[in-house]
Scaffold this motif. Structure first.
Motif, PDB file in Angstrom:
ATOM      1  N   MET A 185     -90.583  -1.833 -49.439  1.00 33.12           N
ATOM      2  CA  MET A 185     -90.478  -2.889 -48.442  1.00 33.12           C
ATOM      3  C   MET A 185     -91.764  -3.008 -47.621  1.00 33.12           C
ATOM      4  O   MET A 185     -92.238  -4.107 -47.348  1.00 33.12           O
ATOM      5  N   MET A 186     -92.359  -1.883 -47.251  1.00 31.69           N
ATOM      6  CA  MET A 186     -93.606  -1.908 -46.480  1.00 31.69           C
ATOM      7  C   MET A 186     -94.737  -2.527 -47.314  1.00 31.69           C
ATOM      8  O   MET A 186     -95.541  -3.301 -46.790  1.00 31.69           O
ATOM      9  N   ALA A 187     -94.784  -2.203 -48.595  1.00 31.64           N
ATOM     10  CA  ALA A 187     -95.802  -2.807 -49.465  1.00 31.64           C
ATOM     11  C   ALA A 187     -95.566  -4.318 -49.580  1.00 31.64           C
ATOM     12  O   ALA A 187     -96.513  -5.104 -49.559  1.00 31.64           O
ATOM     13  N   PHE A 188     -94.303  -4.713 -49.666  1.00 36.63           N
ATOM     14  CA  PHE A 188     -93.949  -6.128 -49.740  1.00 36.63           C
ATOM     15  C   PHE A 188     -94.388  -6.865 -48.471  1.00 36.63           C
ATOM     16  O   PHE A 188     -94.987  -7.938 -48.534  1.00 36.63           O
ATOM     17  N   THR A 189     -94.092  -6.286 -47.307  1.00 35.67           N
ATOM     18  CA  THR A 189     -94.486  -6.946 -46.064  1.00 35.67           C
ATOM     19  C   THR A 189     -95.997  -6.943 -45.891  1.00 35.67           C
ATOM     20  O   THR A 189     -96.555  -7.886 -45.329  1.00 35.67           O
ATOM     21  N   ALA A 190     -96.653  -5.916 -46.393  1.00 36.30           N
ATOM     22  CA  ALA A 190     -98.121  -5.872 -46.308  1.00 36.30           C
ATOM     23  C   ALA A 190     -98.736  -7.040 -47.070  1.00 36.30           C
ATOM     24  O   ALA A 190     -99.734  -7.614 -46.624  1.00 36.30           O
ATOM     25  N   LEU A 191     -98.130  -7.410 -48.185  1.00 39.23           N
ATOM     26  CA  LEU A 191     -98.641  -8.552 -48.950  1.00 39.23           C
ATOM     27  C   LEU A 191     -98.650  -9.824 -48.102  1.00 39.23           C
ATOM     28  O   LEU A 191     -99.563 -10.637 -48.207  1.00 39.23           O
ATOM     29  N   GLY A 192     -97.641  -9.964 -47.258  1.00 41.27           N
ATOM     30  CA  GLY A 192     -97.572 -11.124 -46.378  1.00 41.27           C
ATOM     31  C   GLY A 192     -98.751 -11.208 -45.419  1.00 41.27           C
ATOM     32  O   GLY A 192     -99.186 -12.298 -45.041  1.00 41.27           O
ATOM     33  N   HIS A 193     -99.298 -10.077 -45.054  1.00 39.26           N
ATOM     34  CA  HIS A 193    -100.446 -10.058 -44.144  1.00 39.26           C
ATOM     35  C   HIS A 193    -101.676 -10.674 -44.798  1.00 39.26           C
ATOM     36  O   HIS A 193    -102.548 -11.194 -44.103  1.00 39.26           O
ATOM     37  N   PHE A 194    -101.742 -10.623 -46.108  1.00 39.15           N
ATOM     38  CA  PHE A 194    -102.881 -11.179 -46.825  1.00 39.15           C
ATOM     39  C   PHE A 194    -102.594 -12.587 -47.366  1.00 39.15           C
ATOM     40  O   PHE A 194    -103.506 -13.381 -47.519  1.00 39.15           O
ATOM     41  N   LYS A 195    -101.320 -12.880 -47.614  1.00 35.67           N
ATOM     42  CA  LYS A 195    -100.947 -14.197 -48.125  1.00 35.67           C
ATOM     43  C   LYS A 195    -100.720 -15.215 -47.004  1.00 35.67           C
ATOM     44  O   LYS A 195    -101.049 -16.388 -47.148  1.00 35.67           O
ATOM     45  N   PHE A 196    -100.143 -14.774 -45.887  1.00 33.13           N
ATOM     46  CA  PHE A 196     -99.805 -15.660 -44.773  1.00 33.13           C
ATOM     47  C   PHE A 196    -100.591 -15.287 -43.517  1.00 33.13           C
ATOM     48  O   PHE A 196    -100.047 -15.288 -42.409  1.00 33.13           O
ATOM     49  N   THR A 197    -101.863 -14.986 -43.693  1.00 33.65           N
ATOM     50  CA  THR A 197    -102.696 -14.517 -42.585  1.00 33.65           C
ATOM     51  C   THR A 197    -102.706 -15.495 -41.416  1.00 33.65           C
ATOM     52  O   THR A 197    -102.546 -15.079 -40.262  1.00 33.65           O
ATOM     53  N   GLN A 198    -102.881 -16.773 -41.702  1.00 26.67           N
ATOM     54  CA  GLN A 198    -102.952 -17.764 -40.619  1.00 26.67           C
ATOM     55  C   GLN A 198    -101.657 -17.794 -39.809  1.00 26.67           C
ATOM     56  O   GLN A 198    -101.679 -17.766 -38.581  1.00 26.67           O
ATOM     57  N   GLY A 199    -100.519 -17.851 -40.492  1.00 21.62           N
ATOM     58  CA  GLY A 199     -99.233 -17.877 -39.805  1.00 21.62           C
ATOM     59  C   GLY A 199     -98.971 -16.616 -39.014  1.00 21.62           C
ATOM     60  O   GLY A 199     -98.458 -16.660 -37.896  1.00 21.62           O
ATOM     61  N   MET A 200     -99.340 -15.471 -39.582  1.00 17.70           N
ATOM     62  CA  MET A 200     -99.148 -14.214 -38.865  1.00 17.70           C
ATOM     63  C   MET A 200    -100.074 -14.130 -37.651  1.00 17.70           C
ATOM     64  O   MET A 200     -99.680 -13.597 -36.614  1.00 17.70           O
ATOM     65  N   ALA A 201    -101.275 -14.651 -37.783  1.00 15.41           N
ATOM     66  CA  ALA A 201    -102.199 -14.656 -36.643  1.00 15.41           C
ATOM     67  C   ALA A 201    -101.624 -15.498 -35.507  1.00 15.41           C
ATOM     68  O   ALA A 201    -101.827 -15.190 -34.324  1.00 15.41           O
ATOM     69  N   MET A 202    -100.879 -16.533 -35.854  1.00 17.19           N
ATOM     70  CA  MET A 202    -100.255 -17.391 -34.845  1.00 17.19           C
ATOM     71  C   MET A 202     -99.130 -16.666 -34.106  1.00 17.19           C
ATOM     72  O   MET A 202     -98.694 -17.114 -33.039  1.00 17.19           O
ATOM     73  N   MET A 203     -98.644 -15.551 -34.644  1.00 17.10           N
ATOM     74  CA  MET A 203     -97.612 -14.764 -33.981  1.00 17.10           C
ATOM     75  C   MET A 203     -98.155 -14.051 -32.745  1.00 17.10           C
ATOM     76  O   MET A 203     -97.397 -13.698 -31.853  1.00 17.10           O
ATOM     77  N   LEU A 204     -99.444 -13.807 -32.733  1.00 18.14           N
ATOM     78  CA  LEU A 204    -100.045 -13.006 -31.671  1.00 18.14           C
ATOM     79  C   LEU A 204    -100.315 -13.853 -30.426  1.00 18.14           C
ATOM     80  O   LEU A 204    -100.749 -15.000 -30.540  1.00 18.14           O
ATOM     81  N   PRO A 205    -100.082 -13.279 -29.256  1.00 18.19           N
ATOM     82  CA  PRO A 205    -100.367 -14.007 -28.016  1.00 18.19           C
ATOM     83  C   PRO A 205    -101.857 -14.340 -27.902  1.00 18.19           C
ATOM     84  O   PRO A 205    -102.710 -13.676 -28.498  1.00 18.19           O
ATOM     85  N   SER A 206    -102.155 -15.352 -27.111  1.00 21.41           N
ATOM     86  CA  SER A 206    -103.530 -15.863 -26.999  1.00 21.41           C
ATOM     87  C   SER A 206    -104.520 -14.835 -26.463  1.00 21.41           C
ATOM     88  O   SER A 206    -105.709 -14.906 -26.758  1.00 21.41           O
ATOM     89  N   PHE A 207    -104.054 -13.862 -25.691  1.00 22.64           N
ATOM     90  CA  PHE A 207    -104.993 -12.899 -25.099  1.00 22.64           C
ATOM     91  C   PHE A 207    -105.491 -11.848 -26.097  1.00 22.64           C
ATOM     92  O   PHE A 207    -106.396 -11.085 -25.796  1.00 22.64           O
ATOM     93  N   ILE A 208    -104.940 -11.814 -27.301  1.00 26.65           N
ATOM     94  CA  ILE A 208    -105.384 -10.840 -28.311  1.00 26.65           C
ATOM     95  C   ILE A 208    -106.535 -11.449 -29.108  1.00 26.65           C
ATOM     96  O   ILE A 208    -106.364 -12.484 -29.752  1.00 26.65           O
ATOM     97  N   PRO A 209    -107.707 -10.796 -29.071  1.00 22.04           N
ATOM     98  CA  PRO A 209    -108.857 -11.323 -29.827  1.00 22.04           C
ATOM     99  C   PRO A 209    -108.795 -10.907 -31.302  1.00 22.04           C
ATOM    100  O   PRO A 209    -108.029 -10.033 -31.679  1.00 22.04           O
TER     101      PRO A 209
END
Length: 148
Positions: free
Chosen positions: A37-61
């Motif tokens: 499951m962790m390997a599966f979710t890790a793939l999402g970090h590389f496939k859906f990078t833009q969407g995941m980056a949008m999860m982070l609050p604006s103050f995180i560089p």
């Protein structure tokens, strides 16, 4: 929902395989399931990078870099769960990781983020009724299979 299906399906397959090779090994099956499951979710970090980056609050560089780093952390955790000598340390790190991720999931839900499409037309706060218990399940799962 996909991650829960991956976790439970892998766990079931692990139980069947360990039974066919001897006795049920519930602990090993649980660790393998969480690692997959962790390997599966890790793939999402590389496939859906833009969407995941949008999860982070604006103050995180450096949002994209944070997403890539957390993807690598998830891959390392998957490996750590499979090495008996590393399981305890990995479990504690994952518990902290899951807790740290919770605010990002809340932020994404409040913004109605659809991570896969990188749009703001997702399910919204109702998603938290699933996600928060899921985070608790992950924490309990890791605690049970590595720390008890």
């Amino acid at each position: 929902m996909k991650v829960l299906i991956v976790l439970l399906a892998t766990f079931g397959i692990g139980l069947i395989v360990t039974k066919l090779t001897g006795d049920y090994n519930v602990n090993l099956s649980a660790r393998i399931a969480m690692a997959v499951m962790m390997a599966f979710t890790a793939l999402g970090h590389f496939k859906f990078t833009q969407g995941m980056a949008m999860m982070l609050p604006s103050f995180i560089p450096y949002k994209k870099q944070v997403i890539y780093i957390t993807g690598v952390i998830e891959i390392a955790a998957a490996v750590g769960l499979l090495i008996p000598a590393m399981c305890t340390l990995t479990a504690w790190c994952l518990i902290v990781f899951f807790i740290v991720l919770t605010p990002a999931n809340i932020h994404a839900a409040m913004k109605h983020l659809d991570m896969e499409k990188a749009t703001f037309d997702g399910p919204g706060p109702a998603y938290l009724w699933f996600r928060i218990p899921l985070q608790l399940l992950f924490i309990g799962w890791v605690y049970w299979c590595c720390l008890l």
